[in-house]
Enzyme design. Sequence first.
Site, PDB file in Angstrom:
ATOM      1  N   HIS A 167      -3.729  10.074  -4.469  1.00 16.89           N
ATOM      2  CA  HIS A 167      -3.950  10.956  -3.314  1.00 16.89           C
ATOM      3  C   HIS A 167      -2.891  12.060  -3.371  1.00 16.89           C
ATOM      4  O   HIS A 167      -1.744  11.795  -3.766  1.00 16.89           O
ATOM      5  CB  HIS A 167      -3.735  10.194  -1.988  1.00 16.89           C
ATOM      6  CG  HIS A 167      -4.918   9.441  -1.481  1.00 16.89           C
ATOM      7  ND1 HIS A 167      -4.793   8.211  -0.852  1.00 16.89           N
ATOM      8  CD2 HIS A 167      -6.250   9.737  -1.445  1.00 16.89           C
ATOM      9  CE1 HIS A 167      -5.991   7.786  -0.478  1.00 16.89           C
ATOM     10  NE2 HIS A 167      -6.891   8.689  -0.825  1.00 16.89           N
ATOM     11  N   CYS A 261       0.947   7.730   4.572  1.00 17.42           N
ATOM     12  CA  CYS A 261      -0.384   7.104   4.579  1.00 17.42           C
ATOM     13  C   CYS A 261      -0.683   6.457   5.932  1.00 17.42           C
ATOM     14  O   CYS A 261      -1.833   6.360   6.337  1.00 17.42           O
ATOM     15  CB  CYS A 261      -0.479   6.020   3.518  1.00 17.42           C
ATOM     16  SG  CYS A 261      -0.235   6.569   1.835  1.00 17.42           S
TER      17      CYS A 261
HETATM   18  N1  ARG Z   1      -5.130   0.996  -0.530  1.00 17.48           N
HETATM   19  C1  ARG Z   1      -5.399   2.292   0.008  1.00 17.48           C
HETATM   20  C2  ARG Z   1      -6.366   3.025  -0.899  1.00 17.48           C
HETATM   21  O1  ARG Z   1      -6.276   2.866  -2.097  1.00 17.48           O
HETATM   22  C3  ARG Z   1      -4.141   3.077   0.172  1.00 17.48           C
HETATM   23  C4  ARG Z   1      -4.319   4.385   0.853  1.00 17.48           C
HETATM   24  C5  ARG Z   1      -3.065   5.175   0.983  1.00 17.48           C
HETATM   25  N2  ARG Z   1      -3.253   6.327   1.770  1.00 17.48           N
HETATM   26  C6  ARG Z   1      -2.786   7.559   1.492  1.00 17.48           C
HETATM   27  N3  ARG Z   1      -2.919   8.478   2.391  1.00 17.48           N
HETATM   28  N4  ARG Z   1      -2.263   7.832   0.326  1.00 17.48           N
HETATM   29  O2  ARG Z   1      -7.213   3.754  -0.462  1.00 17.48           O
END
Ligand code: ARG
Length: 273
Positions: A167, A261
Site C-alpha cells: 500500500h 493503517c
Molecule cells: N492485512 C491487511 C491487508 O493486507 C493490512 C492492511 C494495512 N492497511 C494499510 N493501510 N496499509 O489488507
Amino acid sequence: MTMDAISQRYLMCRPTYFAVDYAINPWMDPTAPVDAALAIRQWETLRQVYLDLGHTVEEIDPLPGLPDMVFAANGGTVIDGRALAVQFRDPQRADEAPAYRAWFEAAGFEMHDPKHVNEGEGDILLAGGLLLAGTGFRTAHASHAQLQEIFGYPVVTLQLVDPRFYHLDTALTVLDERTVAYLPEAFSPGSQAALRRLFPDAVLATAADAEVLGLNAVSDGRHVVLPAQATNLAAALRDRGYETIGVDLSELLKAGGGPKCCTLRLRQGKAGK
Ligand code: ARG
C-alpha cells in the site's frame, strides 16, 4: 522552527476480532501466534495518543469474521465532506466495504461508489493540493481517474514495486502541506523521479525504517506518530523540527499494519470542523 499542529478527526475500529487467519501480504503468517489481548491494548494506546494530542477519534463497530477491519485507513477516502467507498482486491476483506460505507453515510458525508478496486487511504494520500495515488498491488490504476473526478484534486500516480510495501501508506507518509517522507526503492524509477520533482525536500527513509513499517505514520503537521522501532526515521524527523511519538503495534504488524493503517482521516468540507 515551531510548526503548527492541525487538530484532526479520525475514524478507528477496535481490533476486537483481530487475527491473522489468511495471508494477503508478505507480512502475514497464519501459523505464527498473535496475542489478541495485547493487540487491543496497543490499539488503545494509539487511540489515547491521538486524544492527548487534542484530536477527535470516532469509532466504527468491529464485525466478527473481519479480522482486518481494524485497518480503518482502508475503509474509504474522505476529503472536503465527500467519501469514496472502497472495493477491496481480496474477497477476505470485501464485507468491510459496505460497513464503512454505511458509517460514512450515517455521518453525513456525500457518498460516492467505486468503479474499480481502491483501498482508500491505504493507497490514496492528500499531500498539499495533490492526491498521491498508489498502484501496483491493490488499488487499480483505473480508479485514479475517478479520484480526480470526485475530489477535483490533481492525481499523481505512483507505481509501487516491492510487495512488502503493498500500500502507498507503507512506503510514503505525508508530513504536512509541503513535505513527505518515503522509501525511494519502493517505487518504480519513473515514480521516484516524479517524487524528486514534487518534493525536493522530502525526508528519505532507509530500508531499516521501512522494514518496521516506519513510514506508516500519522502526522498532524507537527507531531508524527510512528512505530517505535523506526528510530532512524524518528531522528531524521526530529532534525526537521517534528515531534515524534513512537508507538508499539507489534501484534498489528503481524498483519502488515501500523499506526496509519489503523487511522482514517475524516476531512470535512471547508465549513466543517
Ligand atoms: N492485512 C491487511 C491487508 O493486507 C493490512 C492492511 C494495512 N492497511 C494499510 N493501510 N496499509 O489488507
